[in-house]
Motif scaffolding. Structure first.
Motif, PDB file in Angstrom:
ATOM      1  N   ILE A   1       0.838  -1.209   0.000  1.00  0.00           N
ATOM      2  CA  ILE A   1       0.000   0.000   0.000  1.00  0.00           C
ATOM      3  C   ILE A   1       0.867   1.251   0.000  1.00  0.00           C
ATOM      4  CG2 ILE A   1      -1.678   1.310   1.349  1.00  0.00           C
ATOM      5  CD1 ILE A   1      -2.785  -1.372   2.349  1.00  0.00           C
ATOM      6  N   ALA A   2       1.933   1.252   0.813  1.00  0.00           N
ATOM      7  CA  ALA A   2       2.819   2.415   0.856  1.00  0.00           C
ATOM      8  C   ALA A   2       3.466   2.673  -0.498  1.00  0.00           C
ATOM      9  CB  ALA A   2       3.891   2.206   1.928  1.00  0.00           C
ATOM     10  N   GLY A   3       3.863   1.603  -1.189  1.00  0.00           N
ATOM     11  CA  GLY A   3       4.471   1.786  -2.503  1.00  0.00           C
ATOM     12  C   GLY A   3       3.492   2.312  -3.532  1.00  0.00           C
ATOM     13  N   GLU A   4       2.265   1.814  -3.516  1.00  0.00           N
ATOM     14  CA  GLU A   4       1.267   2.252  -4.490  1.00  0.00           C
ATOM     15  C   GLU A   4       0.820   3.692  -4.248  1.00  0.00           C
ATOM     16  OE1 GLU A   4      -1.897  -0.503  -4.176  1.00  0.00           O
ATOM     17  OE2 GLU A   4      -0.767  -2.205  -5.015  1.00  0.00           O
ATOM     18  N   ARG A   5       0.732   4.115  -3.009  1.00  0.00           N
ATOM     19  CA  ARG A   5       0.181   5.430  -2.703  1.00  0.00           C
ATOM     20  C   ARG A   5       1.258   6.489  -2.464  1.00  0.00           C
ATOM     21  NH1 ARG A   5      -4.836   5.875   1.015  1.00  0.00           N
ATOM     22  NH2 ARG A   5      -4.946   7.660  -0.382  1.00  0.00           N
ATOM     23  N   GLY A   6       2.497   6.105  -2.457  1.00  0.00           N
ATOM     24  CA  GLY A   6       3.538   7.069  -2.167  1.00  0.00           C
ATOM     25  C   GLY A   6       3.490   7.569  -0.737  1.00  0.00           C
ATOM     26  N   ALA A   7       3.103   6.692   0.186  1.00  0.00           N
ATOM     27  CA  ALA A   7       2.972   7.037   1.601  1.00  0.00           C
ATOM     28  C   ALA A   7       4.215   6.590   2.361  1.00  0.00           C
ATOM     29  CB  ALA A   7       1.723   6.389   2.192  1.00  0.00           C
ATOM     30  N   ALA A   8       4.448   7.205   3.506  1.00  0.00           N
ATOM     31  CA  ALA A   8       5.583   6.864   4.354  1.00  0.00           C
ATOM     32  C   ALA A   8       5.178   5.774   5.338  1.00  0.00           C
ATOM     33  CB  ALA A   8       6.073   8.096   5.111  1.00  0.00           C
ATOM     34  N   LEU A   9       6.055   4.802   5.532  1.00  0.00           N
ATOM     35  CA  LEU A   9       5.805   3.680   6.429  1.00  0.00           C
ATOM     36  C   LEU A   9       7.043   3.448   7.284  1.00  0.00           C
ATOM     37  CD1 LEU A   9       4.163   1.198   7.398  1.00  0.00           C
ATOM     38  CD2 LEU A   9       5.123  -0.060   5.450  1.00  0.00           C
ATOM     39  N   HIS A  10       6.876   3.480   8.606  1.00  0.00           N
ATOM     40  CA  HIS A  10       7.995   3.278   9.523  1.00  0.00           C
ATOM     41  C   HIS A  10       7.604   2.216  10.554  1.00  0.00           C
ATOM     42  CE1 HIS A  10       9.957   6.940   8.006  1.00  0.00           C
ATOM     43  NE2 HIS A  10       8.761   7.521   8.087  1.00  0.00           N
ATOM     44  N   PHE A  11       8.487   1.239  10.734  1.00  0.00           N
ATOM     45  CA  PHE A  11       8.310   0.224  11.768  1.00  0.00           C
ATOM     46  C   PHE A  11       9.169   0.612  12.974  1.00  0.00           C
ATOM     47  CE2 PHE A  11       5.752  -2.196   9.137  1.00  0.00           C
ATOM     48  CZ  PHE A  11       6.356  -2.465   7.910  1.00  0.00           C
ATOM     49  N   LEU A  12       8.515   0.823  14.103  1.00  0.00           N
ATOM     50  CA  LEU A  12       9.202   1.220  15.335  1.00  0.00           C
ATOM     51  C   LEU A  12       9.362  -0.026  16.192  1.00  0.00           C
ATOM     52  CD1 LEU A  12       7.196   4.491  16.058  1.00  0.00           C
ATOM     53  CD2 LEU A  12       9.144   4.146  14.521  1.00  0.00           C
ATOM     54  N   LEU A  13      10.537  -0.636  16.133  1.00  0.00           N
ATOM     55  CA  LEU A  13      10.765  -1.920  16.778  1.00  0.00           C
ATOM     56  C   LEU A  13      11.594  -1.742  18.042  1.00  0.00           C
ATOM     57  CD1 LEU A  13      11.645  -4.032  13.593  1.00  0.00           C
ATOM     58  CD2 LEU A  13       9.390  -3.609  14.618  1.00  0.00           C
ATOM     59  N   GLY A  14      11.303  -2.609  19.015  1.00  0.00           N
ATOM     60  CA  GLY A  14      12.066  -2.591  20.252  1.00  0.00           C
ATOM     61  C   GLY A  14      11.170  -2.828  21.449  1.00  0.00           C
ATOM     62  N   PRO A  15      11.728  -3.327  22.531  1.00  0.00           N
ATOM     63  CA  PRO A  15      10.906  -3.584  23.724  1.00  0.00           C
ATOM     64  C   PRO A  15      10.374  -2.289  24.325  1.00  0.00           C
ATOM     65  CG  PRO A  15      13.239  -3.857  24.210  1.00  0.00           C
ATOM     66  CD  PRO A  15      13.139  -3.671  22.732  1.00  0.00           C
ATOM     67  N   SER A  16       9.204  -2.408  24.961  1.00  0.00           N
ATOM     68  CA  SER A  16       8.584  -1.215  25.541  1.00  0.00           C
ATOM     69  C   SER A  16       9.364  -0.660  26.713  1.00  0.00           C
ATOM     70  CB  SER A  16       7.150  -1.548  25.992  1.00  0.00           C
ATOM     71  OG  SER A  16       7.156  -2.622  26.920  1.00  0.00           O
ATOM     72  N   ASP A  17      10.167  -1.504  27.371  1.00  0.00           N
ATOM     73  CA  ASP A  17      10.961  -1.046  28.513  1.00  0.00           C
ATOM     74  C   ASP A  17      12.423  -0.826  28.141  1.00  0.00           C
ATOM     75  OD1 ASP A  17      11.505  -3.664  28.026  1.00  0.00           O
ATOM     76  OD2 ASP A  17      11.401  -4.344  30.120  1.00  0.00           O
ATOM     77  N   GLY A  18      12.706  -0.662  26.853  1.00  0.00           N
ATOM     78  CA  GLY A  18      14.072  -0.461  26.402  1.00  0.00           C
ATOM     79  C   GLY A  18      14.569   0.945  26.685  1.00  0.00           C
ATOM     80  N   PRO A  19      15.861   1.196  26.464  1.00  0.00           N
ATOM     81  CA  PRO A  19      16.428   2.526  26.746  1.00  0.00           C
ATOM     82  C   PRO A  19      15.941   3.611  25.800  1.00  0.00           C
ATOM     83  CG  PRO A  19      18.058   1.128  25.678  1.00  0.00           C
ATOM     84  CD  PRO A  19      16.888   0.252  25.987  1.00  0.00           C
ATOM     85  N   PHE A  20      15.545   3.236  24.588  1.00  0.00           N
ATOM     86  CA  PHE A  20      15.092   4.233  23.608  1.00  0.00           C
ATOM     87  C   PHE A  20      13.592   4.117  23.425  1.00  0.00           C
ATOM     88  CE2 PHE A  20      14.040   5.231  19.137  1.00  0.00           C
ATOM     89  CZ  PHE A  20      14.303   6.594  19.167  1.00  0.00           C
ATOM     90  N   ASP A  21      12.907   5.243  23.512  1.00  0.00           N
ATOM     91  CA  ASP A  21      11.458   5.289  23.326  1.00  0.00           C
ATOM     92  C   ASP A  21      11.160   5.900  21.962  1.00  0.00           C
ATOM     93  OD1 ASP A  21       8.753   5.364  23.469  1.00  0.00           O
ATOM     94  OD2 ASP A  21       8.641   6.910  25.033  1.00  0.00           O
TER      95      ASP A  21
END
Length: 541
Positions: free
Chosen positions: A469-489
């Protein structure tokens, strides 16, 4: 220019044609000079149509006249005006483009502010009824009785409001949202129960002060009145519903048990209504009793229609059945269902249904799940994460199982949009309504951004569809990966602004687990997004 009658018109026309025929019918200069006659337009058209003569005619209305100037010319093959008006040379009239049938009108929606204003306005005549009946007095029993009277009227009105909020009226559900209605219902339920208890205590004190006996003896005496016995039973039922709805108790009670106890609210409301008709609350006259009865009847009809009749009618009309259960990840499955006339459901992207699978282990419970894809033809799809006994059993569904779907519900739809740019923020299986909005929200390339929060890449659901869908519509897609209690939020205000530099100019749609949703709302507010542009909806069962 000569005026003529109908007979003179025909005679002149035939004479012109006859003389033209004597000259061979093709002379460049007619043997008979042009004859100018005047005649009404409808009559001339009839002559050309019925006689099928090649008459040259033109409209040239003289000044101040209401008739047309008509020219008869014998040489019909060479006269340029006739050739131009000949049926063989006149181009066909352009065909009109087919009219597209008008689409269905947009669904009615009641805004939260309008609903609150209406409910508050309904309380005004209730208080007015109390003021009309109140008798000023400084006696202790009269003060207690007057206060008990006001508490009883407000408690009765509050019970009607609680029932209305959960009646599943589409205009209210689509405008306010199921999660906000549930919160209002929970808070209002506590207020109503408090009013019922206050009414009981004040009435008991009024009777004790009036008779000069203690409270225990007064309570025993009051049980001799049939109407008060019914009221006491209704209060006990409402109190039981309130206790099982408390958070500490709700976590330890099975959903089926909680739901069965919650249904006792209807019995409690009925007993309270009977008590009000028999008691002193509606002694203002037959008009007050009639209006109170009509108010209860209206709410009762809405409950029966939208909670019983509409679901049965939808089940008979659409005949939904499971056709596929597809594994999306180790703990997530998609259920594809097929039915009839699904366009009539008018389901919008972002909405959810309450699904009842007529399986041996699932038919007792109605489960709320959002559509994970737009309605396509005769199919619907939901995507479910196994987080309990019922959701785990969905994985074992077999094709052919009948499904009862009630809805659609929810207000997390495109109608909330106020800005050109939109940010979709999802967490976990909350991606399901965001995925439908990601595909269907109108926008140019660069207008849509989707942030998907997950613990790891293995927990991403519908990843390939989102990337397509992102490729067809020219939309931005970001996956925010990592544990919820990690050092980076990744949902911190600075991180959000780095991903979406013009974040304050976006509408934000949010769906995810409760903890993630609360943290995201706080971060968005600190990043400069007004609360009016943060659209979130969460419904748990």
């Amino acid at each position: 220019m000569r005026r003529c009658s109908e007979g003179a018109f025909w005679r002149g026309a035939e004479e012109a044609l006859r003389r033209s025929g004597e000259g061979g019918g093709c002379a460049r200069t007619p043997a008979f000079p042009p004859s100018f006659l005047t005649c009404g337009q409808p009559f001339l058209k009839g002559a050309l149509r019925t006689r099928n003569y090649g008459l040259t005619w033109c409209f040239h209305p003289p000044r101040g006249r209401s008739f047309d100037a008509v020219t008869f010319q014998a040489d019909t093959r060479t006269h340029p005006l006739y050739a131009r008006l000949s049926p063989q040379s006149v181009p066909p009239a352009p065909s009109r483009p087919p009219r597209t049938p008008p689409g269905p009108p947009p669904p009615l929606r009641t805004s939260p502010r309008a609903l609150l204003s209406g409910l508050a306005g309904g309380a005004v005549p209730v208080v007015g009824l109390w003021l009309v009946q109140a008798e000023p007095s400084v006696r202790l029993d009269a003060v207690f009785a007057t206060a008990a009277h006001l508490g009883g009227l407000l408690a009765g009105y509050g019970i009607l409001v609680m029932l209305l909020l959960m009646a599943r009226v589409p205009a209210i559900e689509h405008g306010v949202g199921a999660d906000l209605l549930a919160r209002w219902h929970a808070r209002g339920g506590r207020c109503v129960l408090s009013l019922c208890l206050a009414h009981t205590v004040l009435a008991l004190c009024a009777y004790a002060a009036h008779t000069g006996i203690d409270l225990l003896s007064a309570a025993i005496d009051l049980m001799g009145y049939p109407g008060l016995v019914a009221a006491t039973a209704g209060l006990a039922l409402l109190a039981g519903v309130g206790v099982t709805s408390a958070r500490a108790v709700r976590r330890r009670v099975r959903h089926e048990t909680w739901r069965a106890v919650h249904l006792l609210t209807y019995s409690g409301a009925g007993l309270a209504f009977a008590h009000q008709l028999a008691g002193p609350d509606l002694v203002g006259g037959p008009l007050a009793a009639w209006l109170w009865t009509m108010l209860h009847t209206t709410v009762g009809v809405l409950l029966v229609w939208y909670r019983l009749v509409v679901p049965v009618r939808q089940a008979l009309r659409h005949s939904l059945r499971v056709i596929e259960v597809r594994s999306e990840s180790p703990d997530v499955v998609s259920v594809v269902m097929q039915g009839l006339a699904l366009d009539a459901l008018r389901a919008e992207p972002g909405q959810f249904f309450r699904w009842r699978f007529l399986d041996r282990r699932l038919w007792r419970t109605s489960l709320p799940f959002s559509l994970s894809a737009p309605v396509r033809g005769d199919t619907l799809r939901i995507t479910v994460k196994a987080c309990g006994d019922h959701t785990r059993r969905i994985r074992r569904l077999r094709p052919g199982v009948r499904v009862l779907a009630t809805g659609p519900f929810g207000a997390l739809t495109a109608h909330r949009r106020t800005r050109r740019k939109v940010l979709l923020l999802a967490g976990g299986v909350g991606i399901t309504p965001m995925r439908t909005l990601f595909e269907t929200l109108p926008g140019d390339p660069g207008d849509l951004t989707l942030l998907y929060r997950a613990g790891s890449a293995d927990q991403l659901v519908l990843r390939q569809e989102l990337e397509a869908i992102a490729g067809e519509r020219g939309a931005a897609l970001h996956f925010l990966l990592g544990p919820s209690d990690g050092p980076f939020d990744p949902l911190a205000p600075r991180a959000l602004r780095n991903l979406v530099p013009d974040l304050h100019e976006h509408d934000v749609y949010l769906c995810g687990p409760p903890g993630m949703s609360r943290a995201a709302v706080t971060a968005l507010a600190r990043a400069g997004v007004p609360s009016s542009r943060i659209h979130t909806e969460q419904f748990t069962f």
